[in-house]
Design a protein around this motif. Sequence first.
Motif, mmCIF file in Angstrom:
data_model
loop_
_atom_site.group_PDB
_atom_site.id
_atom_site.type_symbol
_atom_site.label_atom_id
_atom_site.label_comp_id
_atom_site.label_asym_id
_atom_site.label_seq_id
_atom_site.Cartn_x
_atom_site.Cartn_y
_atom_site.Cartn_z
ATOM 1 N N ALA A 114 0.823 -1.211 0.000
ATOM 2 C CA ALA A 114 0.000 0.000 0.000
ATOM 3 C C ALA A 114 0.852 1.253 0.000
ATOM 4 O O ALA A 114 0.372 2.334 0.315
ATOM 5 C CB ALA A 114 -0.917 0.005 1.228
ATOM 6 N N GLY A 115 2.159 1.131 -0.359
ATOM 7 C CA GLY A 115 3.026 2.295 -0.415
ATOM 8 C C GLY A 115 2.860 3.052 -1.723
ATOM 9 O O GLY A 115 1.958 2.813 -2.516
ATOM 10 N N PHE A 116 3.798 3.966 -1.996
ATOM 11 C CA PHE A 116 3.776 4.718 -3.238
ATOM 12 C C PHE A 116 4.328 3.860 -4.377
ATOM 13 O O PHE A 116 5.111 2.948 -4.149
ATOM 14 C CB PHE A 116 4.596 6.001 -3.111
ATOM 15 N N PRO A 117 3.901 4.161 -5.631
ATOM 16 C CA PRO A 117 4.438 3.390 -6.768
ATOM 17 C C PRO A 117 5.952 3.445 -6.787
ATOM 18 O O PRO A 117 6.558 4.496 -6.623
ATOM 19 C CB PRO A 117 3.827 4.095 -7.981
ATOM 20 N N GLY A 118 6.577 2.291 -6.989
ATOM 21 C CA GLY A 118 8.027 2.195 -7.005
ATOM 22 C C GLY A 118 8.622 1.919 -5.648
ATOM 23 O O GLY A 118 9.766 1.492 -5.531
ATOM 24 N N GLU A 119 7.866 2.175 -4.582
ATOM 25 C CA GLU A 119 8.343 1.893 -3.228
ATOM 26 C C GLU A 119 7.860 0.498 -2.847
ATOM 27 O O GLU A 119 6.737 0.296 -2.435
ATOM 28 C CB GLU A 119 7.779 2.924 -2.253
#
Length: 833
Positions: free
Chosen positions: A273-278
């Motif tokens: 559920a993090g940011f894209p790429g993370e």
Amino acid sequence: MAESGGGGPDVTQELRVPWDEDPGDLYEHAPCGYLTMLPDGTIVKVNETFLAWTGFERRALIGRRRFRDLLSPGDKIYYETHYAPLLSMQDDVHEMAFDLVRADGRRLPILVNSILGRDPAGRPRVVRTTIFDATERRGYERELLAARRLAEASEQRVGALQQVVADLAAAATAAEVGEAVVRAPGSAFGAAYARVWLLDADRERLRALAGTEPGATDDDMPLGSSRPVAEVARRGDLHVIASVAEAERHFPELAAAMHRAGHHSVVLLPLTAGFPGEVIGADVLGVLTFAFTEERELTDSELRVVRLLGHQAGQALDRARLYDEARRREERAAFLAETTRALDEEPRLMLRARSLIDRLVPDVAEWAAVRLQVGPAGLQAEAGGPAPDPVRLAQRVALVGAHGKAELTGSGADPDCAVLPLAAGGKVLGTLALRMAPGRRPASADAVFLTDLADRAGLALENARLYEQERAVARTLQRSLLASDLPTDPRFAVETHYQAATHDLEVGGDWFDAFLITQDKLAVVVGDVVGRGIDAATTMGQLRSAIRALATAEAGPARLLERLDRFVDRVESARMATVVYAEVDLTTSEMTYACAGHLPPLLAEPGAAPQYLLDGRSGALGTRAGLRTRTEHRVHLAAGSRLLLYTDGLIERRHRRIDAGFEMLARAYAGRRDSPLPGLAAGLAERLVGREHPDDVCLLCLALGTEERLERAIGADPVQIALLRKDMRGWLASHDVDEDSTQAVLLACSEAVANAIEHGYRNDPFGVVDVTAVVSADAIEVRVTDRGDWHVSGDEVARGRGLQLIHQMMDDVTFDRTEGTTVTMRRSRREAV
């Protein structure tokens, strides 16, 4: 070079080059191959370029080979079905593709242009063919095709991802998210199998949420497991196992599972559920696993799509988790409110405990138990199953009951069992034990909910305990004020029943009494004091004492009521009380009665319908309106008459007219005219009131005189036998039957009735047993009749112990099976010693 008249070059003249061109050399070394063939395809001329490309020698072709002989097997068919027919019809073909087989066996992609030459008569004469090397063009076409296929696959993956994103946007729960995500690997990458795992709220376990194969959700594991799924959930990074050999090196258990399922490549994708790429370090909510039936290396573009899928699915799971938590909080708040309301509606302690258990199972837990530390042995209620280990549970319950702290998880055989204290005001009343669904330990949100539930339940149960304690004190006080020393005499029998209101803690003012004014005059009374509570109970006791004090052989009912009016002037709380009072002359069977604002007595005489005694009526005690003179009425009672006195709680209801209540009472009383007197009053209350009633109920039934013939009809219920024995004992005593004969007759009659119920009405709980008894100067005769269908023969019954006992007790026993079964028993009267 000649010039034209205009001064420029003359383009009509032939241009000459500084060297001479040999036509033969141009033919042999042209940038394309030349063939000259006869109409049947036989090669008759070939240039050097063609020979260099194919590796053939000229003498191996000229006159020896046909063009079609140089083609691949598939192209030979194409030559015959397309090339030759087109050339014959059109006289030429252009850029027809073939694979030509070189002398060394390798294939050469070529493009063919041919022209068919004809003679003056139009007959085919020669075929001239130019051949171009298409190797580079074929490679270019393959590159274009591969690029096209790659673009189509990428478009398919993007389309599949778009569809998943659309499905995820509409998914409101984690289960719906799982069903949407599990379809993506098959449509986007051609995966043969997929499964979604969900990490629980406390990040302790992973459970299978959805899968593409049956039984895919029947699995869970601790987060600390060594399985690859748990490792990916802990680390949060994408893991691709490209082959079974790689799995065997790192995850032998997974390799064995891949062997069994026929999988050769596996992808394990964290759902974050993090940011894209993370990816690494992001909040992992679950894991998506999918497998291929062949070894598969994912391209960079495919890996980007896979990671994007994990992010989108993680975002959807996070949204669903928040939605589920909000919905769960709302549902649990409603559950707590409804449970509190339901417990408050039930005043009794154990009924509250059972109501709590019924609400918990199976909505909250699969098993629950309430143990209360009330009384020397305590109280317990439980439901559901299977129950936890009793020894381990008892230890935990004792521990929680001692220190008052909840144990939300256990160890050993029952890790999913929670034990919570039921406390109020700092005092532990008992414990609440719950067993959650299999494999689901109470999470932190569950802990808050269960603790709140236990707090509310503890307070509700403590209130019920206090209510019952106060209720018991109040009932003890009320019963102590009711008459308990009722007279006994062979000439009459008195049966009473008192039933307190079920929804009221305070004592009421209903009461009854019966006493002998003289040796031959009996007084019976039923009254009702206005109001409730200790004042009403005290007033009831005062009125009861006043009536006993004022009753004399000469006064009579009317005079007694007038004296009570003067008494009420000094006791304000007794004003407006109602009383029905009757005096019975036991020598003449004359009854004189008076009603002071009370409901009329109900009289049932032998062979007649019950009737209300509506005479002798006047206002309630202390009534100031009108005259203070009281009236009374006299009636003769036949032997065997039964008189019923009662209070308004028996027949009055808010939802119906009182006339209907009178009619129902008369009908119920008539239906029990042949019932034994013991239990008659209680049976009427059960029939007309039931167990839940808002008002006190008080009844007194007087049976007067000695019946010459005892006739009773009882239901096919063994409980009725004891009531019949009590009734028959009084009747036999009134006929001066000696004690030995009385005991023998009662025992024989009880056995006969028991046989009729057991054998005649085994499958008919509504059957009726008729009992008739007659006493003559020299014998007692008893007849027991049923209309049931006996399942044993008379001989079998006769061999039973019951019949043996009857024969021992009675002098003569006969059976009649004409209609049902009738047992006639006779015993001679013994001389009194």
